[in-house]
Motif scaffolding. Structure first.
Motif, PDB file in Angstrom:
ATOM      1  N   GLY A 109      12.953  -4.520  -4.877  1.00 42.32           N
ATOM      2  CA  GLY A 109      11.550  -4.886  -4.997  1.00 42.32           C
ATOM      3  C   GLY A 109      10.752  -4.568  -3.748  1.00 42.32           C
ATOM      4  O   GLY A 109       9.636  -4.044  -3.826  1.00 42.32           O
ATOM      5  N   TYR A 110      11.309  -4.862  -2.584  1.00 40.62           N
ATOM      6  CA  TYR A 110      10.576  -4.600  -1.341  1.00 40.62           C
ATOM      7  C   TYR A 110      10.349  -3.104  -1.149  1.00 40.62           C
ATOM      8  O   TYR A 110       9.243  -2.674  -0.799  1.00 40.62           O
ATOM      9  CB  TYR A 110      11.322  -5.184  -0.136  1.00 40.62           C
ATOM     10  CG  TYR A 110      10.639  -4.869   1.178  1.00 40.62           C
ATOM     11  CD1 TYR A 110       9.511  -5.585   1.576  1.00 40.62           C
ATOM     12  CD2 TYR A 110      11.097  -3.830   1.987  1.00 40.62           C
ATOM     13  CE1 TYR A 110       8.860  -5.281   2.769  1.00 40.62           C
ATOM     14  CE2 TYR A 110      10.459  -3.522   3.187  1.00 40.62           C
ATOM     15  CZ  TYR A 110       9.341  -4.245   3.570  1.00 40.62           C
ATOM     16  OH  TYR A 110       8.702  -3.935   4.736  1.00 40.62           O
ATOM     17  N   ARG A 112      10.145  -0.775  -3.397  1.00 36.94           N
ATOM     18  CA  ARG A 112       9.117  -0.290  -4.341  1.00 36.94           C
ATOM     19  C   ARG A 112       7.730  -0.770  -3.912  1.00 36.94           C
ATOM     20  O   ARG A 112       6.765  -0.009  -3.937  1.00 36.94           O
ATOM     21  CB  ARG A 112       9.425  -0.773  -5.763  1.00 36.94           C
ATOM     22  CG  ARG A 112      10.500   0.042  -6.453  1.00 36.94           C
ATOM     23  CD  ARG A 112      10.614  -0.336  -7.922  1.00 36.94           C
ATOM     24  NE  ARG A 112      11.121  -1.692  -8.095  1.00 36.94           N
ATOM     25  CZ  ARG A 112      12.418  -2.012  -8.099  1.00 36.94           C
ATOM     26  NH1 ARG A 112      13.321  -1.067  -7.946  1.00 36.94           N
ATOM     27  NH2 ARG A 112      12.813  -3.263  -8.253  1.00 36.94           N
ATOM     28  N   TRP A 113       7.638  -2.044  -3.498  1.00 33.43           N
ATOM     29  CA  TRP A 113       6.353  -2.570  -3.049  1.00 33.43           C
ATOM     30  C   TRP A 113       5.828  -1.773  -1.847  1.00 33.43           C
ATOM     31  O   TRP A 113       4.657  -1.372  -1.808  1.00 33.43           O
ATOM     32  CB  TRP A 113       6.475  -4.056  -2.663  1.00 33.43           C
ATOM     33  CG  TRP A 113       5.232  -4.489  -1.954  1.00 33.43           C
ATOM     34  CD1 TRP A 113       4.061  -4.868  -2.534  1.00 33.43           C
ATOM     35  CD2 TRP A 113       5.004  -4.459  -0.532  1.00 33.43           C
ATOM     36  NE1 TRP A 113       3.114  -5.094  -1.555  1.00 33.43           N
ATOM     37  CE2 TRP A 113       3.666  -4.847  -0.324  1.00 33.43           C
ATOM     38  CE3 TRP A 113       5.813  -4.136   0.574  1.00 33.43           C
ATOM     39  CZ2 TRP A 113       3.104  -4.930   0.949  1.00 33.43           C
ATOM     40  CZ3 TRP A 113       5.256  -4.213   1.849  1.00 33.43           C
ATOM     41  CH2 TRP A 113       3.916  -4.620   2.022  1.00 33.43           C
ATOM     42  N   ARG A 116       4.418   1.614  -2.810  1.00 33.19           N
ATOM     43  CA  ARG A 116       3.143   1.563  -3.532  1.00 33.19           C
ATOM     44  C   ARG A 116       2.000   1.132  -2.600  1.00 33.19           C
ATOM     45  O   ARG A 116       0.904   1.682  -2.648  1.00 33.19           O
ATOM     46  CB  ARG A 116       3.255   0.639  -4.740  1.00 33.19           C
ATOM     47  CG  ARG A 116       4.160   1.284  -5.800  1.00 33.19           C
ATOM     48  CD  ARG A 116       4.384   0.451  -7.020  1.00 33.19           C
ATOM     49  NE  ARG A 116       3.154  -0.102  -7.593  1.00 33.19           N
ATOM     50  CZ  ARG A 116       2.181   0.608  -8.138  1.00 33.19           C
ATOM     51  NH1 ARG A 116       2.255   1.922  -8.163  1.00 33.19           N
ATOM     52  NH2 ARG A 116       1.122   0.026  -8.639  1.00 33.19           N
ATOM     53  N   HIS A 117       2.304   0.174  -1.732  1.00 26.02           N
ATOM     54  CA  HIS A 117       1.305  -0.291  -0.769  1.00 26.02           C
ATOM     55  C   HIS A 117       0.875   0.881   0.130  1.00 26.02           C
ATOM     56  O   HIS A 117      -0.319   1.117   0.344  1.00 26.02           O
ATOM     57  CB  HIS A 117       1.937  -1.413   0.074  1.00 26.02           C
ATOM     58  CG  HIS A 117       0.993  -2.115   0.990  1.00 26.02           C
ATOM     59  ND1 HIS A 117       0.024  -2.990   0.533  1.00 26.02           N
ATOM     60  CD2 HIS A 117       0.872  -2.088   2.341  1.00 26.02           C
ATOM     61  CE1 HIS A 117      -0.652  -3.470   1.569  1.00 26.02           C
ATOM     62  NE2 HIS A 117      -0.162  -2.939   2.672  1.00 26.02           N
ATOM     63  N   THR A 146      -4.138  -4.394  -4.476  1.00 18.58           N
ATOM     64  CA  THR A 146      -2.971  -4.217  -5.332  1.00 18.58           C
ATOM     65  C   THR A 146      -3.089  -2.853  -5.997  1.00 18.58           C
ATOM     66  O   THR A 146      -4.079  -2.595  -6.680  1.00 18.58           O
ATOM     67  CB  THR A 146      -2.923  -5.313  -6.407  1.00 18.58           C
ATOM     68  OG1 THR A 146      -2.959  -6.577  -5.735  1.00 18.58           O
ATOM     69  CG2 THR A 146      -1.660  -5.206  -7.240  1.00 18.58           C
ATOM     70  N   ARG A 175       3.761   4.283 -12.569  1.00 16.44           N
ATOM     71  CA  ARG A 175       3.146   3.854 -11.302  1.00 16.44           C
ATOM     72  C   ARG A 175       2.511   5.005 -10.513  1.00 16.44           C
ATOM     73  O   ARG A 175       1.691   4.771  -9.641  1.00 16.44           O
ATOM     74  CB  ARG A 175       4.201   3.201 -10.419  1.00 16.44           C
ATOM     75  CG  ARG A 175       4.975   2.092 -11.107  1.00 16.44           C
ATOM     76  CD  ARG A 175       4.527   0.747 -10.599  1.00 16.44           C
ATOM     77  NE  ARG A 175       5.152  -0.342 -11.301  1.00 16.44           N
ATOM     78  CZ  ARG A 175       4.514  -1.106 -12.194  1.00 16.44           C
ATOM     79  NH1 ARG A 175       3.253  -0.880 -12.483  1.00 16.44           N
ATOM     80  NH2 ARG A 175       5.139  -2.106 -12.790  1.00 16.44           N
TER      81      ARG A 175
END
Ligand SMILES: [Zn+2]
Ligand SMILES: [Zn+2]
Length: 183
Positions: A109-110, A112-113, A116-117, A146, A175
């Motif tokens: 999760g981190y 991927r986050w 994207r960020h 976001t 995404r």
């Protein structure tokens, strides 16, 4: 010993603030255009896979260790050294994370986050999402966004996003989208 670990952690934490300040103001504020970091950073945005040379950054980190770490250790003893040590360790972590965001698909999760960020910052709005390791300072300074579907210019596309045919891999298709022709 416990308190030294706390100081080291505070040193690490203080890097996240510097990361935001350096990136937002030295990297992107027109008032400071032409500063050495800004010049390298503009090139990083323009070329996508360009990173300032590692020896240059290592030399700067060594300089900080000596010029700031030295006096800090002299003034505050082991705590001074621990604070600067934590700062430099987190700086190194940031360098590795940022590079891997561009070169490898994220894990978990981190991972991927973080991608994207950061790619929202690169390809949607460079006035937002300045933090690389954490969203904290973007939230505090109200520059956090976001990401929606991120349009990635084909010329600047990360290799990990594409399959062998040059299309966005199925697992990323919801995404990221490719924009424009590849050259
Ligand atoms: Zn980047
Ligand atoms: Zn930037």
């Amino acid at each position: 010993m416990t308190s030294l670990i706390v100081t080291f952690a505070l040193g690490m934490f203080s890097w996240t603030f510097l990361e935001y300040v350096i990136h937002r103001w030295l990297g992107h504020d027109p008032r400071y255009r032409g500063n050495p970091f800004g010049v390298e950073h503009v090139r990083h945005h323009a070329e996508g896979n360009y990173f300032a040379p590692t020896p240059k950054k290592a030399a700067l980190a060594a300089l900080v260790a000596v010029l700031i770490g030295g006096p800090a250790a002299w003034l505050a003893g082991a705590h001074g050294a621990a604070a600067i040590g934590g700062l430099l360790v987190m700086y190194g972590t940031y360098e590795v994370l940022h590079r891997r965001e561009h070169t490898h698909a994220g894990i978990g999760g981190y991972g991927r986050w973080a991608r994207r960020h950061h790619f929202h910052h690169h390809f949607v709005d460079p006035k937002t999402n300045h933090g690389v390791t954490t969203p904290l300072w973007d939230l505090i300074f109200r520059t956090y966004r976001t990401p929606g579907v991120i349009p990635v210019p084909a010329k600047l596309c990360m290799r990990w996003l594409l399959d062998d045919a040059g299309a966005v891999r199925a697992e990323h298709a919801a995404r990221y989208q490719l924009r424009g022709a590849r050259s």
